[in-house]
Design a protein around this motif. Sequence first.
Motif, PDB file in Angstrom:
ATOM      1  N   PHE A 201      65.532   6.575  38.337  1.00  0.00           N
ATOM      2  CA  PHE A 201      64.172   7.040  38.140  1.00  0.00           C
ATOM      3  C   PHE A 201      63.195   5.869  38.136  1.00  0.00           C
ATOM      4  O   PHE A 201      63.510   4.778  37.659  1.00  0.00           O
ATOM      5  N   ALA A 202      62.014   6.120  38.682  1.00  0.00           N
ATOM      6  CA  ALA A 202      60.929   5.136  38.654  1.00  0.00           C
ATOM      7  C   ALA A 202      59.622   5.912  38.630  1.00  0.00           C
ATOM      8  O   ALA A 202      59.557   7.063  39.063  1.00  0.00           O
ATOM      9  N   GLY A 203      58.588   5.318  38.127  1.00  0.00           N
ATOM     10  CA  GLY A 203      57.294   6.000  38.125  1.00  0.00           C
ATOM     11  C   GLY A 203      57.264   7.153  37.138  1.00  0.00           C
ATOM     12  O   GLY A 203      57.735   7.041  36.016  1.00  0.00           O
ATOM     13  N   GLN A 204      56.713   8.301  37.581  1.00  0.00           N
ATOM     14  CA  GLN A 204      56.450   9.430  36.688  1.00  0.00           C
ATOM     15  C   GLN A 204      57.495  10.533  36.876  1.00  0.00           C
ATOM     16  O   GLN A 204      57.883  10.852  37.992  1.00  0.00           O
ATOM     17  N   GLN A 205      57.919  11.093  35.740  1.00  0.00           N
ATOM     18  CA  GLN A 205      58.811  12.248  35.747  1.00  0.00           C
ATOM     19  C   GLN A 205      58.256  13.290  34.778  1.00  0.00           C
ATOM     20  O   GLN A 205      57.732  12.946  33.720  1.00  0.00           O
TER      21      GLN A 205
ATOM     22  N   GLU B 165      57.765  30.690  32.760  1.00  0.00           N
ATOM     23  CA  GLU B 165      58.561  31.902  32.612  1.00  0.00           C
ATOM     24  C   GLU B 165      60.008  31.648  33.014  1.00  0.00           C
ATOM     25  O   GLU B 165      60.706  30.921  32.326  1.00  0.00           O
ATOM     26  N   ASP B 166      60.458  32.196  34.137  1.00  0.00           N
ATOM     27  CA  ASP B 166      61.856  32.061  34.528  1.00  0.00           C
ATOM     28  C   ASP B 166      62.075  30.933  35.523  1.00  0.00           C
ATOM     29  O   ASP B 166      63.138  30.844  36.136  1.00  0.00           O
ATOM     30  N   GLN B 167      61.083  30.075  35.693  1.00  0.00           N
ATOM     31  CA  GLN B 167      61.202  28.938  36.590  1.00  0.00           C
ATOM     32  C   GLN B 167      60.715  27.671  35.893  1.00  0.00           C
ATOM     33  O   GLN B 167      60.019  27.734  34.874  1.00  0.00           O
ATOM     34  N   VAL B 168      61.088  26.522  36.449  1.00  0.00           N
ATOM     35  CA  VAL B 168      60.585  25.254  35.952  1.00  0.00           C
ATOM     36  C   VAL B 168      60.191  24.400  37.156  1.00  0.00           C
ATOM     37  O   VAL B 168      60.889  24.380  38.174  1.00  0.00           O
ATOM     38  N   LEU B 169      59.044  23.753  37.031  1.00  0.00           N
ATOM     39  CA  LEU B 169      58.593  22.817  38.056  1.00  0.00           C
ATOM     40  C   LEU B 169      59.057  21.422  37.664  1.00  0.00           C
ATOM     41  O   LEU B 169      58.672  20.904  36.618  1.00  0.00           O
ATOM     42  N   LEU B 170      59.917  20.825  38.491  1.00  0.00           N
ATOM     43  CA  LEU B 170      60.433  19.480  38.239  1.00  0.00           C
ATOM     44  C   LEU B 170      59.740  18.485  39.168  1.00  0.00           C
ATOM     45  O   LEU B 170      59.585  18.758  40.373  1.00  0.00           O
TER      46      LEU B 170
END
Length: 333
Positions: free
Chosen positions: A10-14, A20-25
């Motif tokens: 990982f680098a930068g922003q996470q 609801e029933d989804q997640v934005l990664l």
Amino acid sequence: MTHAPTPICFAGQQSYALQEDQVLLQAELALTPPGPCAPLALQLWAARADDAAVTIKLAELPVPLPQHGATGLIPVQGYAPLALPAGRFSWLLSLAVVESTVTGVVEHDRIRFPIPTLFDLPQLTGPVQAELVGDDIRLMLPGVFNPRAAGSLSGSLTVGLWALPQPYLGGAFTGVLLGQQDLGQLAGQTTLEPGEMALPLPLSLAGDWVLTLMLREWTGGGYLTRDYQGLPGIPAAAMPVESLTGLPAPTAPAPVTVSATAPEPATADTPAAEDMISVNTASVETLAALKGVGAKLATAIAAGRPYATLADLRRVKGVGEKVLARLQAALKL
């Protein structure tokens, strides 16, 4: 899962955003030559704040494999199905980047988010009480509360008794459904009153089982467990010997493995939805053909239509707790 020196981290922003029933990664990955050569994925994990040994994978997002020899930052963003852990616990979330190889899953890097998260999920309002009454397990069920915002309607809810081979920890599980009640949908900030459920003793189960009451909700990914309680007062060791261990193991219903993100398959005692009979539209003859119903009771059931929930059948004369449990296994609204 193994850990190895990594050509990707990982680098930068996470970040993650639950919807609801989804997640934005979202993440930025840094590559060093020669780079990974097997499929990559971002995984969102939860660990109990009070017991870090309890970990559950909430979501997984495939990552396009970079070109061989590529270096620099690779931005990753996308939606993935979300399966939140059951129970009223605080969870510490983490994001991992993993590679699927022929020898297993290799974790390359992980970042941890420090602020505990408590999920707003439908919940049982108190302890369940249970007792043996003749050949039945009688359950005094707690109420159900939806802590979501007012006006936010839950998915269809069920409360059911499961026999599990080991204590439940909040994610996917394997077990046998002994019986359940449909509760319908529940608006946010409202409570469903306590009730009762009577089930016949599981005479065909052999071996040691943990009896567990589960509150489950229908979502875009199928039924997910939202809250649960081990059944007090009737541990497997205290059950009558013939009830849980009297018959050989081959006679037991095949255990169901319930994925955290997929609808549960039907057991031998639980017909698939398309095979169940609608209590509000079936003919008297069709109802009368059900085991233990007959023409007289079928006529009374038809006369009491429509029913908002299957539990409403209890108001029909001749439908006791045993009959209701059998009808709930064969009928739908």
